[in-house]
Design an enzyme around this catalytic site. Structure first.
Site, PDB file in Angstrom:
ATOM      1  N   LYS A  11       1.486  44.998 -19.944  1.00 14.79           N
ATOM      2  CA  LYS A  11       1.771  46.325 -19.364  1.00 14.79           C
ATOM      3  C   LYS A  11       0.609  46.743 -18.447  1.00 14.79           C
ATOM      4  CE  LYS A  11       4.845  47.205 -23.207  1.00 14.79           C
ATOM      5  NZ  LYS A  11       5.532  48.157 -24.073  1.00 14.79           N
ATOM      6  N   GLU A 169      15.115  44.425 -26.698  1.00 12.69           N
ATOM      7  CA  GLU A 169      14.054  45.359 -27.065  1.00 12.69           C
ATOM      8  C   GLU A 169      14.667  46.740 -27.319  1.00 12.69           C
ATOM      9  OE1 GLU A 169       9.984  43.834 -25.518  1.00 12.69           O
ATOM     10  OE2 GLU A 169      10.838  45.115 -23.982  1.00 12.69           O
ATOM     11  N   SER A 215       7.406  46.493 -31.400  1.00 13.38           N
ATOM     12  CA  SER A 215       6.519  46.535 -32.568  1.00 13.38           C
ATOM     13  C   SER A 215       6.534  45.230 -33.361  1.00 13.38           C
ATOM     14  CB  SER A 215       6.843  47.736 -33.462  1.00 13.38           C
ATOM     15  OG  SER A 215       6.636  48.948 -32.753  1.00 13.38           O
TER      16      SER A 215
HETATM   17  P1  13P Z   1       5.202  46.759 -28.391  1.00 11.09           P
HETATM   18  O1  13P Z   1       5.044  45.369 -28.940  1.00 11.09           O
HETATM   19  O2  13P Z   1       3.895  47.417 -28.061  1.00 11.09           O
HETATM   20  O3  13P Z   1       6.110  47.592 -29.228  1.00 11.09           O
HETATM   21  O4  13P Z   1       5.924  46.591 -26.958  1.00 11.09           O
HETATM   22  C1  13P Z   1       7.049  45.792 -26.865  1.00 11.09           C
HETATM   23  C2  13P Z   1       7.377  45.624 -25.431  1.00 11.09           C
HETATM   24  O5  13P Z   1       7.729  46.568 -24.745  1.00 11.09           O
HETATM   25  C3  13P Z   1       7.218  44.288 -24.853  1.00 11.09           C
HETATM   26  O6  13P Z   1       7.762  44.210 -23.590  1.00 11.09           O
END
Ligand code: 13P
Length: 252
Positions: A11, A169, A215
């Site tokens: 990200k 997701e 998560s």
């Molecule tokens: P998290 O693992 O921080 O929940 O994020 C998942 C995600 O959006 C991966 O693209």
């Protein structure tokens, strides 16, 4: 056998020095510990793709972008095209992440264009689908995910669809610590695989990797990855800590 994949979505995190430290640590651990059977993909911010690709060149670690433009080239200030991404060493691109859908209002039609441009540039899309919390609460999760797949991907030829990796997701699980239960994850992954089978046939559906994201961490990865239709993970927060990420990679 379809590919097992663990992808780290960094990200909007890591300056250059932090990005290079993270890839150095991850690569070092993978080399020392060896016992992993998954394809490992790192998705750093655009500005680091060239440096990270250079660093992992010749190793099994692959690189993805987190997004690409919905146009091929031209006067689109601030955008980065699929062909540019390919030219600096990435082989994959995340398309349709919920943060792109929800904060940048990317529609299913826009994501269809991005997917086509990515495939033309020989990037493999990691195409994200998933429902919002109110959609799950209203038992609309299957309807949402079906629409996302149908409107962005199901026009593709068999050959082109075979290049796609899906990431399920659920938006309520992203960054919240509220992981989908194994039963919820398996149910949705099987639902997605069955949709692919009804459109493209069993052989293509069986060969499509479907990753879970939301998560996912070193404590729950093993249970999730053991599910018959979960072929790995798209990892956010836990991919920023080398030890956690490598433990997730070793969870198959
Ligand atoms: P998290 O693992 O921080 O929940 O994020 C998942 C995600 O959006 C991966 O693209």
């Amino acid at each position: 056998m379809r590919d097992k994949i663990v992808a780290g979505n960094w990200k909007m995190n890591c300056n250059r020095e932090e990005a290079l430290s993270l890839v150095t640590e991850i690569s070092g651990m993978l080399q020392d510990e060896k016992n992993n059977s998954a394809t490992v993909i790192l998705a750093p911010p655009f500005v680091h793709i060239g440096a990270i690709s250079h660093f992992v060149n010749g190793s099994p670690v692959k690189v993805a972008a987190q997004n690409c433009a919905s146009e091929a080239s031209g006067a689109y200030t601030g955008e980065v095209s699929a062909a540019m991404i390919k030219s600096v060493g990435a082989d994959f691109v995340i398309i349709g992440h919920s943060e792109r859908r929800n904060y940048f209002l990317e529609s299913n039609a826009t994501l269809a264009k991005k997917t086509e441009l990515a495939l033309m540039a020989h990037l493999k899309p990691i195409f994200c689908v998933g429902e919002l919390l109110p959609e799950r609460e209203a038992a609309m999760h299957e309807v949402t995910v079906k629409k996302q797949l149908e409107e962005s991907l199901f026009h593709l030829s068999d050959e082109k669809f075979s290049e796609i990796i899906i990431a399920y997701e659920p938006v309520w699980a992203i960054g919240t610590g509220k992981t989908a239960t194994p039963a919820q994850a398996q149910e949705m992954h099987l639902f997605i695989r069955n949709l692919i089978a009804s459109k493209y046939g069993n052989a293509i559906a069986d060969a499509t990797s479907i990753l879970y994201g939301g998560s996912c961490n070193e404590l729950n990865a093993q249970e999730l990855f053991a599910l018959p239709d979960v072929d790995g993970g798209l990892i956010g927060g836990a991919s920023l800590k080398s030890r956690s990420f490598v433990n997730i990679i070793k969870s198959f």
